[in-house]
Design a protein around this motif. Structure first.
Motif, mmCIF file in Angstrom:
data_model
loop_
_atom_site.group_PDB
_atom_site.id
_atom_site.type_symbol
_atom_site.label_atom_id
_atom_site.label_comp_id
_atom_site.label_asym_id
_atom_site.label_seq_id
_atom_site.Cartn_x
_atom_site.Cartn_y
_atom_site.Cartn_z
ATOM 1 N N GLU A 116 0.516 82.485 36.773
ATOM 2 C CA GLU A 116 0.349 81.610 35.277
ATOM 3 C C GLU A 116 1.215 82.409 34.288
ATOM 4 O OE1 GLU A 116 -3.649 81.560 34.669
ATOM 5 O OE2 GLU A 116 -3.913 79.801 35.938
ATOM 6 N N LEU A 117 1.474 83.836 34.439
ATOM 7 C CA LEU A 117 2.237 84.789 33.635
ATOM 8 C C LEU A 117 3.731 84.299 33.766
ATOM 9 C CD1 LEU A 117 2.212 87.128 31.368
ATOM 10 C CD2 LEU A 117 2.364 88.627 33.430
ATOM 11 N N GLU A 118 4.000 84.399 35.025
ATOM 12 C CA GLU A 118 5.344 84.172 35.368
ATOM 13 C C GLU A 118 5.738 82.731 35.043
ATOM 14 O OE1 GLU A 118 5.584 85.533 39.598
ATOM 15 O OE2 GLU A 118 5.591 87.433 38.936
ATOM 16 N N LYS A 146 17.446 88.324 35.987
ATOM 17 C CA LYS A 146 16.110 89.224 36.663
ATOM 18 C C LYS A 146 15.829 90.196 35.636
ATOM 19 C CE LYS A 146 15.068 91.563 40.847
ATOM 20 N NZ LYS A 146 15.816 92.027 41.700
ATOM 21 N N GLU A 147 16.485 90.627 34.874
ATOM 22 C CA GLU A 147 16.514 91.863 34.038
ATOM 23 C C GLU A 147 15.400 91.052 32.886
ATOM 24 O OE1 GLU A 147 18.434 95.038 30.946
ATOM 25 O OE2 GLU A 147 19.350 94.758 32.982
ATOM 26 N N LEU A 148 15.878 90.035 32.490
ATOM 27 C CA LEU A 148 15.382 89.553 31.165
ATOM 28 C C LEU A 148 13.759 89.099 31.693
ATOM 29 C CD1 LEU A 148 15.306 88.049 28.397
ATOM 30 C CD2 LEU A 148 16.222 85.758 29.407
ATOM 31 N N PHE A 149 13.644 88.537 32.762
ATOM 32 C CA PHE A 149 12.564 88.193 33.314
ATOM 33 C C PHE A 149 11.453 89.173 33.280
ATOM 34 C CE2 PHE A 149 9.443 87.064 36.575
ATOM 35 C CZ PHE A 149 8.918 85.906 36.406
ATOM 36 N N ILE A 207 6.426 82.583 31.537
ATOM 37 C CA ILE A 207 7.971 83.227 31.070
ATOM 38 C C ILE A 207 9.126 82.446 31.586
ATOM 39 C CG2 ILE A 207 9.691 85.011 32.080
ATOM 40 C CD1 ILE A 207 6.789 86.707 32.414
ATOM 41 N N LYS A 208 9.019 81.664 32.899
ATOM 42 C CA LYS A 208 9.940 80.897 33.080
ATOM 43 C C LYS A 208 10.110 79.597 32.037
ATOM 44 C CE LYS A 208 9.359 81.590 37.983
ATOM 45 N NZ LYS A 208 8.676 81.188 39.284
ATOM 46 N N GLU A 209 8.833 78.996 31.622
ATOM 47 C CA GLU A 209 9.117 78.069 30.437
ATOM 48 C C GLU A 209 9.729 78.618 29.414
ATOM 49 O OE1 GLU A 209 5.460 75.888 29.682
ATOM 50 O OE2 GLU A 209 4.947 76.185 31.755
ATOM 51 N N ILE A 210 9.488 79.723 28.818
ATOM 52 C CA ILE A 210 9.976 80.306 27.697
ATOM 53 C C ILE A 210 11.678 80.404 27.926
ATOM 54 C CG2 ILE A 210 10.227 82.298 26.330
ATOM 55 C CD1 ILE A 210 7.220 82.541 26.849
ATOM 56 N N ILE A 211 11.881 81.086 29.055
ATOM 57 C CA ILE A 211 13.460 81.310 29.276
ATOM 58 C C ILE A 211 14.106 79.725 29.261
ATOM 59 C CG2 ILE A 211 15.034 81.903 30.860
ATOM 60 C CD1 ILE A 211 13.090 84.354 31.574
ATOM 61 N N ALA A 212 13.557 78.817 29.898
ATOM 62 C CA ALA A 212 14.128 77.309 30.175
ATOM 63 C C ALA A 212 14.366 76.842 28.768
ATOM 64 C CB ALA A 212 13.356 76.531 31.018
ATOM 65 N N GLU A 213 13.364 76.850 27.987
ATOM 66 C CA GLU A 213 13.324 76.192 26.730
ATOM 67 C C GLU A 213 14.602 76.995 25.787
ATOM 68 O OE1 GLU A 213 9.627 76.813 24.703
ATOM 69 O OE2 GLU A 213 8.688 75.405 26.277
ATOM 70 N N GLN A 214 14.448 78.504 25.757
ATOM 71 C CA GLN A 214 15.618 79.382 25.039
ATOM 72 C C GLN A 214 16.911 79.057 25.584
ATOM 73 O OE1 GLN A 214 15.202 81.049 22.379
ATOM 74 N NE2 GLN A 214 13.083 80.180 22.442
ATOM 75 N N GLU A 215 17.176 78.703 27.039
ATOM 76 C CA GLU A 215 18.335 78.539 27.414
ATOM 77 C C GLU A 215 18.940 77.033 26.908
ATOM 78 O OE1 GLU A 215 19.244 80.757 31.939
ATOM 79 O OE2 GLU A 215 17.689 78.899 31.646
ATOM 80 N N GLU A 216 18.087 75.884 26.969
ATOM 81 C CA GLU A 216 18.276 74.769 26.546
ATOM 82 C C GLU A 216 18.926 74.749 25.037
ATOM 83 O OE1 GLU A 216 15.650 70.859 26.104
ATOM 84 O OE2 GLU A 216 15.695 71.410 28.196
ATOM 85 N N GLU A 217 18.109 75.660 24.248
ATOM 86 C CA GLU A 217 18.524 75.620 22.803
ATOM 87 C C GLU A 217 19.769 76.399 22.446
ATOM 88 O OE1 GLU A 217 15.089 77.057 20.582
ATOM 89 O OE2 GLU A 217 13.662 75.448 21.396
#
Length: 185
Positions: free
Chosen positions: A51-53, A77-80, A56-66
């Protein structure tokens, strides 16, 4: 991930075997109930990490989209990993292998005792060490076991397609054989 959900039954089995072989533990209601409780504790911990991972994937995806240009030169990988450490700390989730296994060992001993599934006459620290050592040995050997199984799959009579249902069944069978050889099942 420290351990995978598919490994939880094997680890639970190893812990029960090691507790039984220690000679210090009496199982009040057979081995299966204790094994099931240990497996449940492990799966709960694995689920929390997943759930934690996922968060994180959702946050990264949202930020990439914006801000897609902001992620152009980013090592994902480092960011994750950085985000996982930060969010784990905020959530109180333990990532350090030794600390995590130590915490799980404590929880397992405490829950088995509270559920009256086991009795023992040694101190809690020794009990926790038996459980910790059992899980630690499994974690250390899991890569060796997987390597042996992958080598056997490469030399398997019939060529199997990795990820296919047949490949998964053969992998599981070979994996269990290797665990039995090592006294872990």
């Amino acid at each position: 991930m420290l351990i995978k959900e598919t490994q939880a039954p094997y680890i639970a089995n190893k812990v029960v075997i090691d507790l039984l072989n220690s000679g210090f533990v009496k199982f009040n209601h057979g081995l299966d109930k204790s094994k099931a409780m240990i497996e449940e504790i492990l799966i709960e911990n694995i689920t929390q990490e997943r759930e934690l991972e996922d968060e994180i994937k959702e946050i990264i995806a949202e930020q990439e989209e914006e801000n897609e240009f902001m992620f152009y030169d980013v090592d994902r990988k480092e960011l994750f990993g950085m985000m996982k450490r930060k969010l784990a700390k905020e959530d109180g989730f333990i990532l350090n292998k030794t600390d995590r296994l130590n915490n799980l060992a404590h929880q397992i001993v405490e829950d088995l005792w509270d559920a009256e599934l086991i009795d023992y006459e040694i101190n809690d620290g020794k009990m926790k060490n038996i459980v910790f050592d059992s899980m630690d040995m499994f974690v250390k050997e899991k890569h060796q076991i997987e390597d042996v199984v992958y080598d056997k799959l490469k030399n398997y009579k019939k060529e199997l397609i990795a990820g296919s249902e047949e490949w998964e069944l053969v992998f599981k069978s070979l994996y269990e054989q290797e665990l039995k050889k090592r006294g872990m099942l």
